[in-house]
Scaffold this active site. Sequence first.
Site, short mmCIF file in Angstrom:
data_model
loop_
_atom_site.label_atom_id
_atom_site.label_comp_id
_atom_site.label_asym_id
_atom_site.label_seq_id
_atom_site.Cartn_x
_atom_site.Cartn_y
_atom_site.Cartn_z
N LYS A 97 40.81 11.17 22.35
CA LYS A 97 42.09 11.63 21.79
C LYS A 97 41.86 12.33 20.46
O LYS A 97 40.92 12.00 19.71
CB LYS A 97 43.04 10.44 21.55
CG LYS A 97 43.45 9.70 22.82
CD LYS A 97 44.58 10.42 23.56
CE LYS A 97 44.98 9.72 24.85
NZ LYS A 97 46.05 8.72 24.67
N GLN A 153 38.59 -3.61 26.24
CA GLN A 153 38.88 -2.39 26.99
C GLN A 153 37.72 -1.46 26.71
O GLN A 153 36.96 -1.67 25.77
CB GLN A 153 40.20 -1.78 26.52
CG GLN A 153 40.20 -1.50 25.03
CD GLN A 153 41.59 -1.15 24.52
OE1 GLN A 153 42.58 -1.60 25.05
NE2 GLN A 153 41.64 -0.33 23.50
N ASP A 166 41.77 7.77 28.13
CA ASP A 166 40.52 7.47 27.41
C ASP A 166 40.14 5.99 27.49
O ASP A 166 39.13 5.59 26.92
CB ASP A 166 40.65 7.90 25.94
CG ASP A 166 41.81 7.23 25.23
OD1 ASP A 166 42.81 6.89 25.92
OD2 ASP A 166 41.73 7.03 24.01
N ASP A 184 43.05 -7.89 19.90
CA ASP A 184 44.00 -6.82 20.21
C ASP A 184 44.65 -7.09 21.57
O ASP A 184 43.95 -7.33 22.56
CB ASP A 184 43.20 -5.50 20.24
CG ASP A 184 44.10 -4.28 20.31
OD1 ASP A 184 44.82 -4.03 19.32
OD2 ASP A 184 44.10 -3.60 21.36
N ASN A 185 45.98 -7.09 21.61
CA ASN A 185 46.70 -7.26 22.88
C ASN A 185 46.19 -8.41 23.76
O ASN A 185 45.89 -8.20 24.94
CB ASN A 185 46.62 -5.97 23.71
CG ASN A 185 47.58 -4.91 23.18
OD1 ASN A 185 48.63 -5.25 22.63
ND2 ASN A 185 47.22 -3.66 23.32
N GLU A 201 47.05 -10.78 18.33
CA GLU A 201 47.90 -9.61 18.06
C GLU A 201 48.74 -9.34 19.30
O GLU A 201 48.49 -8.40 20.03
CB GLU A 201 47.06 -8.38 17.69
CG GLU A 201 47.87 -7.20 17.20
CD GLU A 201 48.10 -6.11 18.25
OE1 GLU A 201 49.00 -5.28 18.05
OE2 GLU A 201 47.38 -6.07 19.26
N LYS A 204 44.26 5.89 12.97
CA LYS A 204 43.69 5.52 14.28
C LYS A 204 43.07 6.76 14.93
O LYS A 204 42.14 6.64 15.74
CB LYS A 204 44.80 4.98 15.21
CG LYS A 204 45.30 3.60 14.82
CD LYS A 204 45.90 2.84 15.99
CE LYS A 204 47.11 3.56 16.57
NZ LYS A 204 47.78 2.72 17.62
N TYR A 205 43.60 7.95 14.59
CA TYR A 205 43.15 9.18 15.28
C TYR A 205 42.37 10.12 14.37
O TYR A 205 41.90 11.15 14.83
CB TYR A 205 44.37 9.91 15.86
CG TYR A 205 45.27 9.01 16.66
CD1 TYR A 205 44.86 8.55 17.91
CD2 TYR A 205 46.48 8.57 16.14
CE1 TYR A 205 45.67 7.68 18.63
CE2 TYR A 205 47.29 7.71 16.86
CZ TYR A 205 46.88 7.27 18.11
OH TYR A 205 47.67 6.41 18.81
#
Lengths: 686, 686
Positions: B289, B349, B384, B420-421, B449, B561-562
């Site tokens: 991304k 992930q 991604d 995360d998640n 989180e 983040k990007y």
Amino acid sequence: MKKQSSLTKSATKPDLSLSGIAGQTRVRIERVSPEVDAGYDRPGRYPIKAIIGDRIPVEADIITDGHDVLAARLLYRHGNEKKWQETPLQLLLNDRWAGAFTVEKLGRYQYTIEAWVDHIASWQHEIELKVADGQRISSELLAGAVLVDGMAHRAGSASNADAHDAATLLRVAALFREGSELANNEAYQEAIQVAESEQFLVWAQLYPERQHPARYQYELNVEVDRAAAGFSTWYCLFPRSASRELGPGNVPVHGNFGDVEKLLPRIAGMGFDVLYLPPIHPIGTAHRKGKNNSVTCLPGEPGVPYGIGSAEGGHDAIHAELGTVDEFKHLITEAKNYGIEVAMDLAIQCSPDHPWAKEHPEWFKKRPDGTIQYAENPPKKYQDIYPVYFETADWQNLWLELKRVLLVWAEWGVRIVRVDNPHTKPFEFWEWVIAEVKKQHPDMLFLSEAFTKPKVMQQLAKVGFAHSYTYYTWRTTKAELEQYMTELTAGEMKHYFRPNFWPTTHDINPGVLQSGHEPQFLIRYFLAATLSANYGIYGPSFELMEHVPVPNKEEFLNSEKYEIRHWDWERTNKLTYLISLTNRIRRENPALQQTNNLTFCRIDEEHLTAYLKVTGDNRLLTVVNMDAYNRRAGVVQVPIWQLGIDADQPYTVHDLLTGNKYTWKGEWNFVELDPYIMPMHLFRIE
Amino acid sequence: MKKQSSLTKSATKPDLSLSGIAGQTRVRIERVSPEVDAGYDRPGRYPIKAIIGDRIPVEADIITDGHDVLAARLLYRHGNEKKWQETPLQLLLNDRWAGAFTVEKLGRYQYTIEAWVDHIASWQHEIELKVADGQRISSELLAGAVLVDGMAHRAGSASNADAHDAATLLRVAALFREGSELANNEAYQEAIQVAESEQFLVWAQLYPERQHPARYQYELNVEVDRAAAGFSTWYCLFPRSASRELGPGNVPVHGNFGDVEKLLPRIAGMGFDVLYLPPIHPIGTAHRKGKNNSVTCLPGEPGVPYGIGSAEGGHDAIHAELGTVDEFKHLITEAKNYGIEVAMDLAIQCSPDHPWAKEHPEWFKKRPDGTIQYAENPPKKYQDIYPVYFETADWQNLWLELKRVLLVWAEWGVRIVRVDNPHTKPFEFWEWVIAEVKKQHPDMLFLSEAFTKPKVMQQLAKVGFAHSYTYYTWRTTKAELEQYMTELTAGEMKHYFRPNFWPTTHDINPGVLQSGHEPQFLIRYFLAATLSANYGIYGPSFELMEHVPVPNKEEFLNSEKYEIRHWDWERTNKLTYLISLTNRIRRENPALQQTNNLTFCRIDEEHLTAYLKVTGDNRLLTVVNMDAYNRRAGVVQVPIWQLGIDADQPYTVHDLLTGNKYTWKGEWNFVELDPYIMPMHLFRIE
């Protein structure tokens, strides 16, 4: 990456920490309701209680990770069945699911829950979102075809074979595959239509994948009783006081079962359906008590029926002056003709003359000098009673003998037993003996006569008593009564504790009634009969408004526990009129045949209490003036929003006690009650 | 009597219904608290959480039949111990008992309850009543002597031998026997004195009979963590944005661990003790991304740290531009010198370039065409990212690999992991992996989180997460905040759910802060830091009041983040002043180091909230004006009855933020807060 290969090596020998884990199960089930005290000993051990025909609503939290859709089933079966029946649970809100099942047989039911990730419904949900977003879902249709193949296979399999569905589903799978081809737009549109249809979800529910299901750990129980457990109207009398005769010198004559039979028309006429008799066994003579609990007994005094046992026998024998076993059976049969069941009284204690005292001295506690210790509740002494010693090493034979006694009574035809002071015998015993007797007689009902600490009374209900005496007798103000009713009908107790309300008993002459004031009797009677579907009176003492106490005690002077009384069995009065009328209304109005269907209404007067009971379309609003001395008026709030009545729509309230009808409108309506006329309304909302 | 003999016959073969019953056990134990969800799978399965040194209060209903006195013990032990330790429970009221034990080691503790009928205390109670009633208790003294013989025997026995007590008790038994003789009035009086003494009860507790004890069915658990589980102050930063340099053309330079080390003085100076870094692993290039989550990525753009894995490695490797493993370890060591722990981020992930995608294709879900399915949250697509397929048949190796990754991190020195998640991975997995890692590293802490449904967030805390993100970010009115805090600190959640409050995160730019209005930042910061003992900020974005959103979203424009951001790491402002001051006050005041010690105070102004936190004699009253635009005034009710302050006694409230002191009197006191000056008071009550 080196570490990865070392992992591969180690993974060849299984990791012990993983054994016993269902690693692919993603669902958890929690907070199942109803569930009574998963705490002690065996999990979820205490059954909830129900009446045959009841619908049992069940709820649970069911959760999973991620965004998938779940499927959940309520599983249930009767105690004798191996196979579970199933009914779907529906998602309410916030991961709470609900369903219900109906209990159709006496005895124990089990219920539990199974849930799994529903890949078919999840797939449907996913394509709906994508289609709505304008995405083309060719690849998804191919994945869907595989799911439909599975449904088709299950539709055709042995256990739920449906050839028609199987064939249809095979066509759907083919359609999905066709639709996934880019060129075939017509099939694509049709495939989406089918995939998004209600029918698709119906198939998903009929032929679920049911992969990696989670099962709730516990199989919870429902104890299903017959109707009388939920709705019953009790009358207590001492059969020895049943004679209408007087002997020479106006001395009362010892009544017998034949005399009781002659009273059945009166009792049935007042509307009672349970006739409860205090102990009818031979009475001991050792340390026999006299009139008014005197420690000395004059010659000819009859003794206390609770001083059970003599040379003539114990708990499985009958006091000769009352009659024979056959005469008792005859009473039971005759009562049945009047719609009345006879209930016996189980008092586990002995006169020193009881056969057990000689044959099983190990069932009694001994003093250091080897004599059996009589009952005490220090500083009080009961020399005429030996308590049974439940900590005896021979407890197994003791328990078996008590079970045998109950089975003898059952053989006589008795199906209701009132238990005297069950809170002084171990919970473990009650749980066993009630279950054992109900194995042979699932229609047997036990009433717990425990007036003790709240948690002990609750425990007795949990271990199997169908009915329980309560604190009603002492809840005499509006605030006390509303708080107590809320505790009984809105908290956890509603699942297992069935109150049985008594304004007086042969042991309790409560302060509130010692005045003998007639309106007070009317009020205390009527509250019992309309708040609780199970209630009883101690007659004829109560309906004749007997009230003189032993000074400074909540006991009756000249109690027939200690002497034979001669009652005027012909007398009727305003109270007998109200009793007969109220019991007829109870029989005709289902809303009075349940206890937990209660809601209190706001009423702006501290002496007026108002409550609504609704069962189906039977809607009763009761208003009672709890001040037995003054006229009281106020406005009562009818919860018209709950009853589906519009604010500007007039409605009729029909007082079933007087026949008067009033037209009301809106929430707030005026009521006025004069205790000297009739201190209550019982409105049917029409 | 004939039936009795038939009974005797049948009793010779044992009745199966009696097997397994402890018929002489008369005690039942219920409603133990704390106990988290005795529901699912294993009973009482979820541990409550505690901090080392905590005292754990335990309560239970303990009941028996009859009138006997009970004795009850709280049993507890550390996971590694075989032997239970014991402490007595005391009767509170209404059959409720209470006790407590202290947890002194990390790891799991068990606790349970044992109770029995205390015949010795019951005997004492009985003779007290009889003596008060004037009865002579000779026979009772003989029975008492037998009980004392037993105590003497136990005092002299191996396990609790006390020769002195044993000898004394033998003398007491002799005295009781003497006293029981009618003639010996002196011994009788002395015997009664001893029997009624406190010392007698002490002996009864030291040398109990403990006959037929009941044991609570479940061994409940406590998970004991180190202090940072209860009190921690987090700072999140992206290490790639840590450089103070700018490259040619003012392009930000990729920061590294060395740059982070240079920021430690600033972070420690503001008072933070946990430095949390988003993923530091190699970033994939497939479908990478670009800026602002663009699906196309320009050459040279750094990608998203959550697109984990490339040819350079996966979750056990480090992104080369950040540094080496040794440099990361150096950062950990250096941070420790500043009193700061480094926390890593576990995002399960993969980028399509992650080594697992090639080596373990079975860990990913495939489409019908055989390709791996990228992440979707329909209609959103994340090309991604490959999510890991936890329903894989190869789940055991997947779990073992994830555990291995965590153990590698632990080896680097990491003891806090932000996950995360976690709500998109199975609960079963978390429960296993957290327990497995803590077996080797009991000081390991996991932060969940999960911003999802309440029961899913609760479940994650139950299965082992030490900290949890919360809804705090969206609780912006007084009513919302008070209701939410009550749910967290006064209901069942307080036993297992430790909130960690964040005013913003790198994923969430909440509406309330998008104005960039400074007082709003002060308020949102201060509420987090004083309501919750665990809180964190995403810096330097938060302290520099970054606020511009992606239009109509709760996301930051130009999110790091990007992209790599170049921050002004020197800047201080009113917010950094408040942060530094508040964190110092938190360290100095134990009342701010707990979360569940909270009580809200009444205050008659809808924008003012006031809450009291009390720990020992440290008593803090916080008042916050939640209206960031207007001066608000009101009177706050100080619960002086709870603080032991008399109504007419003046007391000092010392505002720790300004140093101002005020003299107050009575319950109600005036406060006024101007958001443009300082929208809060933090009073220490002195």
